[in-house]
Motif scaffolding. Structure first.
Motif, short mmCIF file in Angstrom:
data_model
loop_
_atom_site.label_atom_id
_atom_site.label_comp_id
_atom_site.label_asym_id
_atom_site.label_seq_id
_atom_site.Cartn_x
_atom_site.Cartn_y
_atom_site.Cartn_z
N PHE A 173 0.84 -1.19 0.00
CA PHE A 173 0.00 0.00 0.00
C PHE A 173 0.89 1.25 0.00
N TRP A 174 0.62 2.16 -0.93
CA TRP A 174 1.51 3.30 -1.11
C TRP A 174 0.78 4.49 -1.74
N ALA A 175 1.47 5.63 -1.72
CA ALA A 175 1.03 6.83 -2.43
C ALA A 175 2.28 7.60 -2.84
N THR A 176 2.17 8.39 -3.88
CA THR A 176 3.36 9.10 -4.37
C THR A 176 3.90 10.10 -3.36
N TRP A 177 3.03 10.67 -2.51
CA TRP A 177 3.45 11.69 -1.55
C TRP A 177 4.08 11.09 -0.29
N CYS A 178 4.10 9.77 -0.18
CA CYS A 178 4.59 9.08 1.03
C CYS A 178 6.03 8.63 0.82
N GLU A 235 -5.12 11.24 -3.58
CA GLU A 235 -5.59 12.63 -3.65
C GLU A 235 -5.46 13.36 -2.32
N LYS A 236 -4.98 12.69 -1.30
CA LYS A 236 -4.81 13.34 0.00
C LYS A 236 -3.89 14.55 -0.12
N ILE A 237 -2.88 14.41 -0.98
CA ILE A 237 -2.00 15.54 -1.30
C ILE A 237 -1.94 15.64 -2.82
N LYS A 238 -2.34 16.76 -3.36
CA LYS A 238 -2.46 16.92 -4.81
C LYS A 238 -1.09 16.97 -5.49
N GLY A 239 -1.10 16.62 -6.76
CA GLY A 239 0.08 16.83 -7.58
C GLY A 239 0.83 15.57 -7.96
N ASN A 273 1.51 11.77 -9.58
CA ASN A 273 1.11 11.02 -10.78
C ASN A 273 1.62 9.59 -10.61
N PRO A 274 0.80 8.71 -10.01
CA PRO A 274 1.27 7.36 -9.71
C PRO A 274 1.71 6.56 -10.92
N LEU A 275 1.03 6.72 -12.05
CA LEU A 275 1.40 5.97 -13.25
C LEU A 275 2.77 6.42 -13.75
N GLN A 276 3.02 7.72 -13.78
CA GLN A 276 4.32 8.22 -14.23
C GLN A 276 5.42 7.81 -13.26
N TYR A 277 5.10 7.86 -11.97
CA TYR A 277 6.08 7.46 -10.95
C TYR A 277 6.49 6.00 -11.18
N TRP A 278 5.50 5.15 -11.44
CA TRP A 278 5.77 3.71 -11.65
C TRP A 278 6.65 3.51 -12.87
#
Length: 319
Positions: free
Chosen positions: A76-81, A113-117, A119-124
């Protein structure tokens, strides 16, 4: 299915604290109190995984029912973490050796969406990860109390075998151990413990040690040095704590002091405090036993530790 008390004991043995929860993770003060494990969550342990149907950016649906027969690792992850970035990278490195027919690692993006900005697909794509990533998992994340990061391991029958809610330096290794035990079913005996230590698998060796000592407490004294060595390799600060207990019980003998110094050098730790402790141990050895003042091996140990201390000081000053 392994006993959750055993897992808890193993985590206490490795004793790694989540760096984001407490400054005690760096042990700047009193080191006598053993660190407490963080991140193990019993809530879902031993229960069927909460059913899921997750969708990749390419439209592929991954469902818990269809994936039975494989070991599943949900990351479980998010780009802002930021800790999520660490765990995902380390899980990817640790689990690449397994065939996707045996083990499937799935990136579970949630609360993006907790923190905007972000792009999970680009990050991956930028990271080049080859295992599947799924999007829009907010509801499922809430259903399993997922944090940032969290990782859940599900066995071949769809039962939760492990659930962790934080990053630690050994988290990916702990996940690997769960998988290794499910696939290999290693024997909890002295031969297996020593073999893993020789093969440079100290975390797995410690896991076998915990099971072995639980079944045969009399081996604890016999394997004391090997246990200490494995502990220094996996968690140097815990090695310090354990070595202090050894000194307290056996006294400042030549063997005890020399062995502790040798193991700290062998650990190759960059922790300044651990290396300073090692210098102190070796200085005590030379003070109590003057013959060691001209011992070439002890001199080499001290030079190695001094070099690490200086390097750590340079790094610290640059920040």
């Amino acid at each position: 299915m392994k006993n959750n008390n055993l897992i808890g004991a193993f985590l206490a043995l490795t004793g790694i604290l989540c760096l984001n929860f407490s400054v005690k993770a760096q042990f700047p003060g009193d080191m006598e109190e053993a660190p407490q494990p963080l991140g193990w969550d019993d809530t879902f342990y031993g229960k069927p995984v909460v059913p899921f149907k997750m969708v990749t950016p390419g439209g592929l649906t991954l469902s818990s029912d269809e994936l039975k027969g494989k070991i599943i690792v949900l990351d479980f992850w998010a780009t802002w973490c930021k800790p999520c970035h660490l765990l995902t990278h380390e899980l990817d490195s640790a689990l690449k050796k397994y065939s996707s027919d045996q083990v499937l690692l799935i990136g579970v993006n949630h609360q993006e969406e907790k923190i905007k900005g972000g792009n999970p697909l680009q990050y991956w794509k930028d990271k080049g990860y080859q295992f599947p990533m799924t999007l829009h998992n907010d509801d499922y994340g809430k259903a399993v109390n997922a944090g940032f990061p969290s990782v859940m391991v599900v066995d071949r029958e769809g039962i939760v075998a492990g659930n962790f809610s934080s990053w630690t330096p050994t988290r990916a290794g702990e996940v690997d151990i769960l998988i290794w035990e499910m696939l290999e079913k290693p024997k909890a005996d002295r031969t297996e413990f020593m073999k893993l230590l020789r093969l440079g698998e100290p975390l797995k060796a410690l896991y076998i040690y915990e099971k072995l000592i639980k079944a045969h407490p009399g081996l604890k004294a016999e394997l004391q040095q090997e246990h200490l060595y494995a502990t220094f390799l996996t968690s140097p600060w815990n090695g310090v704590n354990l070595s202090k207990s050894w000194i307290k019980g056996a006294g400042e003998t030549e063997e005890v002091l020399f062995t502790i110094g040798k193991f700290i050098v062998a650990s190759k730790t960059t922790e300044q405090g651990v290396n300073e402790y090692g210098v102190g141990v070796l200085k005590t050895l030379m003070a109590k036993y003057p013959a060691y003042r001209s011992n070439k091996e002890v001199s080499a140990f001290l030079l190695s530790l001094a070099k690490r201390i200086n390097e750590a000081a340079v790094v610290h000053s640059s920040h």
